[in-house]
Design a protein around this motif. Structure first.
Motif, short mmCIF file in Angstrom:
data_model
loop_
_atom_site.label_atom_id
_atom_site.label_comp_id
_atom_site.label_asym_id
_atom_site.label_seq_id
_atom_site.Cartn_x
_atom_site.Cartn_y
_atom_site.Cartn_z
N GLN A 54 -51.63 43.32 19.17
CA GLN A 54 -50.84 42.11 18.92
C GLN A 54 -49.80 42.35 17.84
N ILE A 55 -50.19 43.08 16.76
CA ILE A 55 -49.28 43.30 15.65
C ILE A 55 -48.10 44.14 16.08
N GLU A 56 -48.33 45.16 16.92
CA GLU A 56 -47.27 46.06 17.33
C GLU A 56 -46.80 45.75 18.75
N LEU A 60 -42.11 41.92 19.54
CA LEU A 60 -42.51 41.17 18.35
C LEU A 60 -41.77 41.72 17.14
N TRP A 61 -41.08 40.85 16.44
CA TRP A 61 -40.31 41.26 15.27
C TRP A 61 -40.94 40.64 14.04
N ARG A 62 -41.37 41.49 13.12
CA ARG A 62 -42.05 41.03 11.91
C ARG A 62 -41.03 40.91 10.79
N GLN A 153 -44.51 35.61 5.59
CA GLN A 153 -44.24 36.43 6.78
C GLN A 153 -43.97 35.55 8.00
N ARG A 154 -43.01 35.96 8.79
CA ARG A 154 -42.67 35.29 10.03
C ARG A 154 -42.67 36.32 11.16
N ASN A 155 -43.26 35.96 12.28
CA ASN A 155 -43.25 36.82 13.45
C ASN A 155 -42.45 36.14 14.55
N THR A 157 -40.88 36.43 18.45
CA THR A 157 -41.02 37.12 19.73
C THR A 157 -39.71 37.00 20.51
N ARG A 189 -31.24 35.26 10.95
CA ARG A 189 -31.72 36.64 10.84
C ARG A 189 -30.75 37.42 9.95
#
Length: 206
Positions: A54-56, A60-62, A153-155, A157, A189
């Motif tokens: 899920q993290i990678e 997905l942009w962290r 932190q913001r993720n 997609t 961004r």
């Protein structure tokens, strides 16, 4: 000593061994330490950051979210080296732009300190308890960016970015590649790479 008194003393001894050892004067005794460790484990298990897939996950942009004035931004988590939870003391440098606050000694390393709001909008940041410093790498050394607030932190997609919009504000257009709306918040961004490569940012002397 009667058999009854001996039995009572023996019984009280068993109870004492069974009771948790009390904590005293801030010293955590073995039983207390066990309770603390169990509590840490429970809270650690309750905090689920997601499995590696899920993290990678593709798309997905962290990012790290932050606020400058009324603007909410996100920058790639790989663009920010460190976050200082309170602005450090700075030594001013004469004959420089107002947005260059000076230099700060952070654990033996000198970093330039920039008021990001003043650089972008020519408005000085009023330092409050929510102010933070984002440390960003640039050629020649790190630079600290004073911000109004850290959003955490913001993720994002690919799905979040389907309706992304461009940046109409000319002051931000060079640095904000797109705007994504999540809930009621519009996130710009913000490219730290573009910021640190901007000629105006690199030449702070008057």
């Amino acid at each position: 000593m009667s058999k009854k008194r001996s039995h009572d003393r023996h019984h009280r001894g068993d109870e004492a061994r069974q009771q948790p050892v009390a904590e005293s004067a801030g010293v955590v005794q073995p039983a207390g330490a066990y309770v603390l460790l169990a509590d840490y484990e429970r809270r650690s298990l309750a905090h689920d950051p997601g499995v590696p897939e899920q993290i990678e996950a593709p798309g997905l942009w962290r990012a790290i979210g932050f606020r400058v004035g009324e603007h909410h931004f996100v920058s790639g988590i790989d663009e920010i080296s460190e976050i200082l939870m309170s602005p450090p003391p700075v030594t001013s440098i004469p004959s420089t732009r107002p947005w260059l606050l000076g230099v700060a000694n952070v654990r033996g390393n000198l970093i330039a300190m920039v008021d990001l709001k003043q650089f972008l909008f020519e408005q000085r940041t009023h330092v409050t308890g929510r102010a933070r410093v984002l440390v960003v790498k640039q050629s020649g050394g790190n630079v600290g960016l004073l911000i109004d607030e850290l959003l955490g932190q913001r993720n994002l997609t690919d799905a979040d970015r389907v309706g992304a919009e461009g940046e109409a504000d000319a002051r931000l257009a060079r640095f904000v590649t797109e705007n994504v709306t999540t809930g009621s918040v519009r996130l710009g961004r913000f490219s730290m790479v573009e910021l640190t490569h901007t000629p105006e940012f690199q030449h702070a002397a008057i």
